[in-house]
Design a protein around this motif. Sequence first.
Motif, PDB file in Angstrom:
ATOM      1  N   ASP A  87      23.480  -4.738   4.541  1.00  0.00           N
ATOM      2  CA  ASP A  87      23.915  -4.659   3.143  1.00  0.00           C
ATOM      3  C   ASP A  87      22.921  -5.380   2.220  1.00  0.00           C
ATOM      4  O   ASP A  87      23.288  -6.288   1.465  1.00  0.00           O
ATOM      5  N   LEU A  88      21.671  -4.955   2.289  1.00  0.00           N
ATOM      6  CA  LEU A  88      20.616  -5.612   1.537  1.00  0.00           C
ATOM      7  C   LEU A  88      20.208  -4.769   0.333  1.00  0.00           C
ATOM      8  O   LEU A  88      20.236  -3.538   0.374  1.00  0.00           O
ATOM      9  N   ASP A  89      19.817  -5.435  -0.716  1.00  0.00           N
ATOM     10  CA  ASP A  89      19.327  -4.787  -1.924  1.00  0.00           C
ATOM     11  C   ASP A  89      18.241  -5.669  -2.534  1.00  0.00           C
ATOM     12  O   ASP A  89      18.207  -6.871  -2.322  1.00  0.00           O
ATOM     13  N   ARG A  90      17.358  -5.054  -3.262  1.00  0.00           N
ATOM     14  CA  ARG A  90      16.248  -5.751  -3.914  1.00  0.00           C
ATOM     15  C   ARG A  90      15.482  -6.620  -2.901  1.00  0.00           C
ATOM     16  O   ARG A  90      15.510  -7.838  -2.945  1.00  0.00           O
ATOM     17  N   VAL A  91      14.797  -5.959  -2.014  1.00  0.00           N
ATOM     18  CA  VAL A  91      14.063  -6.625  -0.944  1.00  0.00           C
ATOM     19  C   VAL A  91      12.589  -6.288  -1.049  1.00  0.00           C
ATOM     20  O   VAL A  91      12.177  -5.342  -1.741  1.00  0.00           O
ATOM     21  N   GLY A  92      11.778  -7.046  -0.332  1.00  0.00           N
ATOM     22  CA  GLY A  92      10.372  -6.729  -0.137  1.00  0.00           C
ATOM     23  C   GLY A  92      10.146  -6.287   1.291  1.00  0.00           C
ATOM     24  O   GLY A  92      10.896  -6.676   2.198  1.00  0.00           O
ATOM     25  N   VAL A  93       9.132  -5.465   1.505  1.00  0.00           N
ATOM     26  CA  VAL A  93       8.776  -5.004   2.850  1.00  0.00           C
ATOM     27  C   VAL A  93       7.274  -5.188   3.034  1.00  0.00           C
ATOM     28  O   VAL A  93       6.493  -4.883   2.128  1.00  0.00           O
ATOM     29  N   TYR A  94       6.879  -5.704   4.181  1.00  0.00           N
ATOM     30  CA  TYR A  94       5.462  -5.757   4.520  1.00  0.00           C
ATOM     31  C   TYR A  94       5.298  -5.328   5.965  1.00  0.00           C
ATOM     32  O   TYR A  94       6.207  -5.469   6.793  1.00  0.00           O
ATOM     33  N   GLY A  95       4.150  -4.773   6.272  1.00  0.00           N
ATOM     34  CA  GLY A  95       3.930  -4.298   7.632  1.00  0.00           C
ATOM     35  C   GLY A  95       2.457  -4.183   7.932  1.00  0.00           C
ATOM     36  O   GLY A  95       1.615  -4.098   7.037  1.00  0.00           O
ATOM     37  N   HIS A  96       2.163  -4.164   9.227  1.00  0.00           N
ATOM     38  CA  HIS A  96       0.778  -4.096   9.696  1.00  0.00           C
ATOM     39  C   HIS A  96       0.516  -2.748  10.341  1.00  0.00           C
ATOM     40  O   HIS A  96       1.326  -2.251  11.129  1.00  0.00           O
ATOM     41  N   SER A  97      -0.622  -2.123  10.003  1.00  0.00           N
ATOM     42  CA  SER A  97      -1.053  -0.877  10.623  1.00  0.00           C
ATOM     43  C   SER A  97       0.025   0.194  10.415  1.00  0.00           C
ATOM     44  O   SER A  97       0.367   0.502   9.277  1.00  0.00           O
ATOM     45  N   ALA A  98       0.583   0.760  11.496  1.00  0.00           N
ATOM     46  CA  ALA A  98       1.652   1.744  11.313  1.00  0.00           C
ATOM     47  C   ALA A  98       2.833   1.144  10.561  1.00  0.00           C
ATOM     48  O   ALA A  98       3.534   1.854   9.825  1.00  0.00           O
ATOM     49  N   GLY A  99       3.048  -0.156  10.731  1.00  0.00           N
ATOM     50  CA  GLY A  99       4.101  -0.830   9.970  1.00  0.00           C
ATOM     51  C   GLY A  99       3.778  -0.889   8.488  1.00  0.00           C
ATOM     52  O   GLY A  99       4.676  -0.834   7.638  1.00  0.00           O
ATOM     53  N   GLY A 100       2.477  -1.019   8.148  1.00  0.00           N
ATOM     54  CA  GLY A 100       2.070  -0.979   6.753  1.00  0.00           C
ATOM     55  C   GLY A 100       2.253   0.406   6.171  1.00  0.00           C
ATOM     56  O   GLY A 100       2.661   0.562   5.008  1.00  0.00           O
ATOM     57  N   THR A 101       1.931   1.431   6.949  1.00  0.00           N
ATOM     58  CA  THR A 101       2.182   2.812   6.528  1.00  0.00           C
ATOM     59  C   THR A 101       3.660   3.008   6.230  1.00  0.00           C
ATOM     60  O   THR A 101       4.028   3.563   5.181  1.00  0.00           O
ATOM     61  N   ALA A 102       4.515   2.546   7.145  1.00  0.00           N
ATOM     62  CA  ALA A 102       5.958   2.690   6.967  1.00  0.00           C
ATOM     63  C   ALA A 102       6.462   1.901   5.767  1.00  0.00           C
ATOM     64  O   ALA A 102       7.349   2.352   5.037  1.00  0.00           O
ATOM     65  N   ALA A 103       5.904   0.700   5.541  1.00  0.00           N
ATOM     66  CA  ALA A 103       6.326  -0.114   4.400  1.00  0.00           C
ATOM     67  C   ALA A 103       6.038   0.602   3.088  1.00  0.00           C
ATOM     68  O   ALA A 103       6.876   0.627   2.175  1.00  0.00           O
ATOM     69  N   ALA A 104       4.837   1.182   2.962  1.00  0.00           N
ATOM     70  CA  ALA A 104       4.477   1.888   1.737  1.00  0.00           C
ATOM     71  C   ALA A 104       5.349   3.121   1.527  1.00  0.00           C
ATOM     72  O   ALA A 104       5.828   3.385   0.408  1.00  0.00           O
ATOM     73  N   GLN A 105       5.596   3.885   2.589  1.00  0.00           N
ATOM     74  CA  GLN A 105       6.407   5.090   2.456  1.00  0.00           C
ATOM     75  C   GLN A 105       7.871   4.747   2.204  1.00  0.00           C
ATOM     76  O   GLN A 105       8.551   5.440   1.444  1.00  0.00           O
ATOM     77  N   ALA A 106       8.366   3.671   2.822  1.00  0.00           N
ATOM     78  CA  ALA A 106       9.743   3.239   2.573  1.00  0.00           C
ATOM     79  C   ALA A 106       9.925   2.810   1.124  1.00  0.00           C
ATOM     80  O   ALA A 106      10.968   3.057   0.510  1.00  0.00           O
ATOM     81  N   LEU A 107       8.915   2.142   0.561  1.00  0.00           N
ATOM     82  CA  LEU A 107       8.949   1.791  -0.861  1.00  0.00           C
ATOM     83  C   LEU A 107       9.126   3.042  -1.711  1.00  0.00           C
ATOM     84  O   LEU A 107       9.888   3.050  -2.689  1.00  0.00           O
ATOM     85  N   HIS A 108       8.434   4.096  -1.337  1.00  0.00           N
ATOM     86  CA  HIS A 108       8.503   5.354  -2.080  1.00  0.00           C
ATOM     87  C   HIS A 108       9.886   5.994  -1.975  1.00  0.00           C
ATOM     88  O   HIS A 108      10.380   6.578  -2.955  1.00  0.00           O
ATOM     89  N   GLU A 109      10.517   5.868  -0.816  1.00  0.00           N
ATOM     90  CA  GLU A 109      11.764   6.584  -0.558  1.00  0.00           C
ATOM     91  C   GLU A 109      13.022   5.816  -0.947  1.00  0.00           C
ATOM     92  O   GLU A 109      14.058   6.434  -1.189  1.00  0.00           O
ATOM     93  N   ASP A 110      12.961   4.500  -0.996  1.00  0.00           N
ATOM     94  CA  ASP A 110      14.186   3.717  -1.136  1.00  0.00           C
ATOM     95  C   ASP A 110      14.078   2.753  -2.318  1.00  0.00           C
ATOM     96  O   ASP A 110      13.263   1.823  -2.293  1.00  0.00           O
ATOM     97  N   ARG A 111      14.930   2.958  -3.328  1.00  0.00           N
ATOM     98  CA  ARG A 111      14.876   2.138  -4.538  1.00  0.00           C
ATOM     99  C   ARG A 111      15.330   0.707  -4.290  1.00  0.00           C
ATOM    100  O   ARG A 111      15.113  -0.163  -5.145  1.00  0.00           O
ATOM    101  N   ARG A 112      15.924   0.426  -3.157  1.00  0.00           N
ATOM    102  CA  ARG A 112      16.332  -0.953  -2.849  1.00  0.00           C
ATOM    103  C   ARG A 112      15.123  -1.843  -2.550  1.00  0.00           C
ATOM    104  O   ARG A 112      15.236  -3.066  -2.571  1.00  0.00           O
ATOM    105  N   ILE A 113      13.991  -1.225  -2.277  1.00  0.00           N
ATOM    106  CA  ILE A 113      12.765  -1.975  -1.996  1.00  0.00           C
ATOM    107  C   ILE A 113      12.035  -2.199  -3.313  1.00  0.00           C
ATOM    108  O   ILE A 113      11.636  -1.245  -3.994  1.00  0.00           O
ATOM    109  N   THR A 114      11.852  -3.463  -3.657  1.00  0.00           N
ATOM    110  CA  THR A 114      11.259  -3.837  -4.939  1.00  0.00           C
ATOM    111  C   THR A 114       9.738  -3.862  -4.889  1.00  0.00           C
ATOM    112  O   THR A 114       9.073  -3.518  -5.872  1.00  0.00           O
ATOM    113  N   ALA A 115       9.172  -4.285  -3.772  1.00  0.00           N
ATOM    114  CA  ALA A 115       7.724  -4.428  -3.648  1.00  0.00           C
ATOM    115  C   ALA A 115       7.357  -4.331  -2.171  1.00  0.00           C
ATOM    116  O   ALA A 115       8.195  -4.600  -1.289  1.00  0.00           O
TER     117      ALA A 115
END
Length: 384
Positions: A238-266
């Motif tokens: 039940d999280l909202d307004r979060v940040g995501v960071y990731g390395h390599s494939a995790g970085g790819t996923a972090a950037a795409q998740a930012l695009h798809e989910d408005r709960r991710i702030t940065a």
Amino acid sequence: MTSSSIPGRRLLAKGALAGAAALLLDAAPAFAADRDTTRRSAREAAPLLRLHLPAPAGPYAVGSKTLHLVDSSRNDPWKPEIGVRELMVTVLQPAVPGRGFPRAPQLTPGAASAFSDLCWRIHPHLPKAGVDWAATLTHARVCAPPLPGHRPVLLYSPGGGDARTMGSALAVDLASHGWTVITVDHPGDASEVEFPSARPGRERVRHTVLLGPPDAATFRTMIDTRVADLRFVLDALDLDRVGVYGHSAGGTAAAQALHEDRRITAAVNLEGYLDQMDGELLPVARQGTNRPLLLAGTDGFRDARLDRSWAALLAHAGPVARRQLDNAQHWAFTDYAALVPQLQSAGLMTASGRAAMVGRAGPHVTVPAVRHLVGSFFARHLPR
């Protein structure tokens, strides 16, 4: 054998000397074999190397707890016989200081045993033996009570083939500065994941399916699954307004998740491609983003594919920045930045192996540089 074992007193007759010399020449192969066996036995009997992670630099003590999350709405893409998608996550929080709680290990015993068998297959420069992978401790305390108050949350997604545990030092450091950090495993492509128990379709410790570079279909499945995993963690906790960071494939996923989910702030992408292996740009690179995104890379890993996919995103108007670490390589963004130089110093890794994994810059340079990159970004866009 040393020369003192050869009979050499003047009292010996010439015949005896000749006989002794002949005897020694005949036995030389046996002595050499014995010497090799002795050396090998000494290596095997030597204490295993114990590795150390750098201490966090923030003002807070850090507590650690592990959660097992089950998404019954989807199946596992790598092992459909399981019937559900399971995740293991570690929650790191600013905690009440004190020594009454043990330091959390980087790897659980089962995970460490599996990693010992797998690590050199995933990262060929790592040693096949000589390291006590179960002995490495993080600077978080198991079940230490969290400090009161609401704190912004950061999610971490590791690189393809790596487990969440190889991002422990940065995650603990971020928590020591006031964030709640949740490191997420992606079973199936993570090197190893230990669950609380076995279940039909899998053993207690689950191994990676990635023992070499992924093909295009595998890479697509990996990124799609990781994005879905991150979004499920937001749902489950039940999280909202979060940040995501990731390395390599995790970085790819972090950037795409930012695009798809408005709960991710940065989000922070630590050297992940923004396209598929066939060259198709991910939606975040094609369409851009209106939320802050940091692209951080190294001079050692930079290539045409990375430049092309990152340039496509940077061409859009939006709060996207690119930074680079010099004299560094791909895994300088992970715990390997601190661990690999220790392996080299112990004679378990070559200088070229170290350079290929983390670059030539020392951990006294790369560790604080990565901490500053990620910490200062989230301090601006998701302040404590």
